[in-house]
Design an enzyme around this catalytic site. Sequence first.
Site, PDB file in Angstrom:
ATOM      1  CE1 TYR A 133      45.752  16.705  -4.534  1.00  8.52           C
ATOM      2  CE2 TYR A 133      46.681  17.085  -2.368  1.00  8.52           C
ATOM      3  CZ  TYR A 133      46.215  17.566  -3.569  1.00  8.52           C
ATOM      4  OH  TYR A 133      46.217  18.918  -3.809  1.00  8.52           O
ATOM      5  CE  LYS A 161      42.516  17.875  -3.799  1.00 10.36           C
ATOM      6  NZ  LYS A 161      43.094  18.681  -2.681  1.00 10.36           N
TER       7      LYS A 161
END
Length: 290
Positions: A133, A161
């Site tokens: 992330y 992400k």
Amino acid sequence: MYQGSFVALVTPFKENFEIDFDAYGRLVDSHLEKGTNGIVPCGCTGEAATLSHDEQKACIRFIVERVAGRAPIVAGTGSNNTKEAIGLTRYAKEVGADGALLITPYYNKPTAAGQIAHYTEIANAVDIPIMLYNVPSRTGIKMEPQTIAELYKIPNIVAIKEACGSVDQVSQILSLCDINVVSGDDSLTLPMIAVGATGVVSVAANVVPAEVAALCDAANKGDFAAARIIHYALMPLFKALFLETNPIPVKAALAKMGLIKNVLRLPLTPVLDATSTRLDPILRDLHLIK
């Protein structure tokens, strides 16, 4: 697995600030009914920073049991303390989560070498699919495409992400490796899919789950004309949900819809009146409130 709309699920609280598991369950059931492709509990939108580790584990277990195999679950298990991240990730695997979302270590701002060491240690300790992330606006440090490509060599690091706010970042990543990229910015989901991403971990999906899922589905099928119609219809909502720090506006929207109480844990506080007023016409235009 990482294709379509994965909701960055809010954590509903009661007025006494305890977790509202009844509301939590209703949200999950609604997402599954409306086509959300995956559930991501205990991320930034889920206020993980204010959950104790016991609460975070309880949330992950609850979601796994409630979903009961109907959709993949990618549990937020990140920390800027590698040992803590390993413990939470190991727990997520033990209770049956399908993957783990691990934020770049925040505050201590590791170099690329430190980022690689952090994620390598976790991946070697827990055999679970890992989604990196990258969100420099939260962490104070950016993961460079070369670092991501190096980490992709580890077999169970399978996705990222991307919340840099940059389509160019996605293009650079995918020019270096085949890691599965999902958008971390609702407003960039469509352009990111256009250059090779496969979906989104979405804040807006809390409010419009069917529409975000439809946008991703159309784009992934190459029907960009249909995807653009949804994109532009939702753009005012995408922007409004970040008028204040996430998840302040999205919790306000869900409360206006009667789905949760508008309760956040300090240091976050409910939306300002001005923001609340700006949300109302957007929600009305989407037929979410009267």
